[in-house]
Motif scaffolding. Structure first.
Motif, PDB file in Angstrom:
ATOM      1  N   ALA A  65      24.134  33.430  -2.655  1.00  0.00           N
ATOM      2  CA  ALA A  65      23.935  34.499  -3.479  1.00  0.00           C
ATOM      3  C   ALA A  65      24.459  34.102  -4.779  1.00  0.00           C
ATOM      4  O   ALA A  65      23.502  34.288  -5.771  1.00  0.00           O
ATOM      5  CB  ALA A  65      24.154  35.739  -3.063  1.00  0.00           C
ATOM      6  N   ILE A  66      25.510  33.508  -5.152  1.00  0.00           N
ATOM      7  CA  ILE A  66      26.177  33.085  -6.455  1.00  0.00           C
ATOM      8  C   ILE A  66      25.210  31.888  -6.772  1.00  0.00           C
ATOM      9  O   ILE A  66      24.923  31.850  -8.059  1.00  0.00           O
ATOM     10  CB  ILE A  66      27.604  32.820  -6.212  1.00  0.00           C
ATOM     11  N   LYS A  67      24.741  30.901  -5.981  1.00  0.00           N
ATOM     12  CA  LYS A  67      24.024  29.888  -6.339  1.00  0.00           C
ATOM     13  C   LYS A  67      22.724  30.462  -7.050  1.00  0.00           C
ATOM     14  O   LYS A  67      22.118  29.789  -7.925  1.00  0.00           O
ATOM     15  CB  LYS A  67      23.856  28.905  -5.603  1.00  0.00           C
ATOM     16  N   GLY A  94      32.017  31.213  -8.028  1.00  0.00           N
ATOM     17  CA  GLY A  94      31.234  31.336  -9.300  1.00  0.00           C
ATOM     18  C   GLY A  94      31.903  30.405 -10.727  1.00  0.00           C
ATOM     19  O   GLY A  94      31.163  29.820 -11.338  1.00  0.00           O
ATOM     20  N   TRP A  95      33.294  30.224 -10.568  1.00  0.00           N
ATOM     21  CA  TRP A  95      33.827  29.231 -11.367  1.00  0.00           C
ATOM     22  C   TRP A  95      33.404  28.036 -10.990  1.00  0.00           C
ATOM     23  O   TRP A  95      33.071  27.180 -11.988  1.00  0.00           O
ATOM     24  CB  TRP A  95      35.442  29.438 -11.470  1.00  0.00           C
ATOM     25  N   THR A 140      25.478  40.853  -8.966  1.00  0.00           N
ATOM     26  CA  THR A 140      25.598  42.084  -8.574  1.00  0.00           C
ATOM     27  C   THR A 140      25.302  42.238  -7.055  1.00  0.00           C
ATOM     28  O   THR A 140      25.971  43.045  -6.371  1.00  0.00           O
ATOM     29  CB  THR A 140      24.422  42.945  -9.147  1.00  0.00           C
ATOM     30  N   VAL A 141      24.577  41.621  -6.282  1.00  0.00           N
ATOM     31  CA  VAL A 141      24.417  41.688  -4.847  1.00  0.00           C
ATOM     32  C   VAL A 141      25.376  41.039  -4.205  1.00  0.00           C
ATOM     33  O   VAL A 141      26.124  41.723  -3.333  1.00  0.00           O
ATOM     34  CB  VAL A 141      23.048  40.608  -4.429  1.00  0.00           C
ATOM     35  N   VAL A 142      26.259  39.818  -4.630  1.00  0.00           N
ATOM     36  CA  VAL A 142      27.507  39.543  -4.199  1.00  0.00           C
ATOM     37  C   VAL A 142      28.704  40.730  -4.292  1.00  0.00           C
ATOM     38  O   VAL A 142      29.248  40.883  -3.254  1.00  0.00           O
ATOM     39  CB  VAL A 142      27.989  38.272  -4.960  1.00  0.00           C
ATOM     40  N   GLN A 143      28.788  41.172  -5.412  1.00  0.00           N
ATOM     41  CA  GLN A 143      29.619  42.245  -5.503  1.00  0.00           C
ATOM     42  C   GLN A 143      29.491  43.513  -4.712  1.00  0.00           C
ATOM     43  O   GLN A 143      30.250  44.185  -4.099  1.00  0.00           O
ATOM     44  CB  GLN A 143      29.696  42.888  -7.356  1.00  0.00           C
ATOM     45  N   MET A 171      30.722  34.980 -12.210  1.00  0.00           N
ATOM     46  CA  MET A 171      31.433  36.060 -11.191  1.00  0.00           C
ATOM     47  C   MET A 171      32.744  36.589 -11.519  1.00  0.00           C
ATOM     48  O   MET A 171      33.605  35.674 -11.609  1.00  0.00           O
ATOM     49  CB  MET A 171      31.267  35.492  -9.739  1.00  0.00           C
ATOM     50  N   SER A 172      32.681  37.695 -11.780  1.00  0.00           N
ATOM     51  CA  SER A 172      33.803  38.405 -12.136  1.00  0.00           C
ATOM     52  C   SER A 172      34.411  39.598 -11.236  1.00  0.00           C
ATOM     53  O   SER A 172      33.474  39.952 -10.492  1.00  0.00           O
ATOM     54  CB  SER A 172      33.783  38.630 -13.759  1.00  0.00           C
TER      55      SER A 172
END
Length: 455
Positions: A169-171, A382-383, A176-179, A389-390
């Motif tokens: 999902a991050i890729k 995310g980094w 927002t879905v990941v969070q 991604m925070s």
């Protein structure tokens, strides 16, 4: 006569002091299997202890080669193969695994481009049995290692589904879905699973008891995780708060959470292991499968989860746009439930049997792992991929998490539970799910307050 089948022993998983996702254990082998006493049994006569020539040239005799359990090596090898067969049968022949037919269907739907809805549905269902198989193979492999290594294995691969979905999902840029998925994983375990476990136990037992000290340690870690999510969210609302500063704060917080989780592992597995020992966890544990077989099953299940989750994530955008399914509802409610379905069934089953400490290990322990392990992992991913991604979750998410931790702490503080407390936890989860359905997408926020969403 054969001994009665032993109740599956559930191993304590790291970070929760309870059980892993796998509830399977191979059946105990009867004494007659090795047959040292029954001369009428042909199998026993074949493998019974007999003097053999240690050196044919010298004519000296010696004992037959024995293993560490005083069994002939031939029997050990044969019983090892039988153990692997029984272990595979135990892992694969579970009720939820009938859904495994959706694994090839889900992969085919992604390759042949059947459309976003069939792809989402098939891969969504396919992850349910794969999660159970992944947890069972991880548990079987952990038995062959020491306590600390086994705990690390369970902590890592026990959340493999969440981690793989997070990476994909991050890729794809779906922050927002990941969070939402991370928040939903904590809430589903803390409210839905714990509530259903309390309710199921309360139907048979007026009041269930468990270790309040172990539960308190986990809830303290969850409180820290909720604070780590709330503070960056509050910071983002300050004037002149920049995205670069927010990412830096999130990455520092993620490192701190990961360090605290490592300390919690030492606390749980070494220095204060007695606080997390529940009923039925002190007995000697036998391996479900051999280490090589466990590794093969683990790698196979992980590869299938990776492929299915990639197609699942790729179809989320299309399903949300074409069918009006809110991304907040997908992330907070649907993805966590499907990823933890086998674990949820385990918690409710053992709670109904009166093993409340084991059920708490699944529910609260899983929430602790997500908050202190998977959340920092998502920030690091995310980094790595240069995706913002925070830990700046929505204010609604941060408030819900703090309130859920507060409610669960109040229920667990006295070391006892009943069906009414379970009903309250489940009702809270349903209320959150309803609100998530009505959360508008960021680009759809109404400017005049007249926007609405049909149920």
């Amino acid at each position: 006569a054969e001994r009665p089948h032993a109740w599956p022993s559930l191993r304590r998983r790291a970070g929760g002091g309870g059980v892993a996702r796998s509830a399977g254990r191979h059946m105990m082998t009867s004494d007659r299997t090795y047959g040292y006493n029954s001369k009428a049994d042909g199998y026993a006569e074949q493998y019974a202890y007999k003097p053999v020539s240690a050196d044919p040239a010298s004519g000296e005799t010696g004992a037959a080669p024995m293993d560490g359990h005083d069994r002939p090596v031939a029997v050990q090898e044969q019983s090892g193969c039988a153990r692997d067969c029984r272990g595979l049968a135990t892992v694969l022949c579970q009720p939820l695994n009938i859904l495994i037919v959706f694994v090839p269907a889900g992969i085919a739907s992604g390759i042949m481009e059947w459309g976003c809805a069939p792809t989402f549905a098939c891969n969504f269902i396919a992850i349910v049995p794969l999660a159970g198989i992944l947890g069972a193979s991880t548990e079987a492999l952990a038995v062959h290692t020491g306590q600390m290594i086994g705990g690390l294995l369970n902590a890592t691969f026990g959340n493999a589904v969440e981690m793989i979905v997070t990476v994909n999902a991050i890729k794809a840029g779906l922050v927002t879905v990941v969070q939402g998925s991370l928040l939903g994983s904590i809430l589903s375990n803390l409210l839905l699973v714990l509530g259903m476990a309390f309710f199921a136990a309360g139907l048979w037992i007026k009041e269930s008891h468990f270790s309040s000290m172990g539960a308190s340690a986990n809830m303290t870690c969850l409180a820290l995780g909720s604070i780590a999510l709330a503070l960056p969210t509050i910071y983002s609302s300050l004037p002149d708060a920049s995205l670069e500063d927010m990412l830096m704060i999130s990455r520092i917080s993620a490192v701190l959470l990961a360090v605290v989780y490592a300390l919690f592992l030492v606390f749980q597995l070494l220095t204060h292991a007695d606080m997390f020992t529940g009923e039925g966890e002190d007995e000697d544990e036998q391996a479900l499968m051999s280490a090589p077989t466990s590794i093969v099953v683990l790698v196979s299940a992980t590869c299938c989860v990776a492929v299915c989750s990639e197609y699942l994530v790729d179809s989320i955008e299309g399903v949300s746009e074409q069918y009006g399914l809110p991304k907040a509802f997908i992330g907070v409610i649907l993805l966590p439930i499907v990823g933890n379905a086998a674990e949820h069934a385990t918690a409710v089953t053992v709670a109904a049997k009166g093993k409340m400490d084991l059920a708490l290990g699944v529910a609260i322990g899983s929430s602790t792992q997500i908050a202190l392990l998977v959340v920092p992992f998502s920030v690091f991913v995310g980094w790595y991929y240069d995706v913002p991604m925070s830990l700046d979750f929505r204010s609604f998410d941060a408030c819900v998490l703090i309130l859920a931790v507060f409610l669960a702490s109040g229920v667990l503080h006295d070391g006892s539970s009943n069906w009414l407390e379970g009903a309250m936890l489940v009702a809270t989860y349903i209320l959150i799910a309803i609100i998530c359905w009505f959360i508008p997408e960021p680009e759809e926020l109404p400017s005049n307050g007249s926007g609405s969403r049909e149920l």
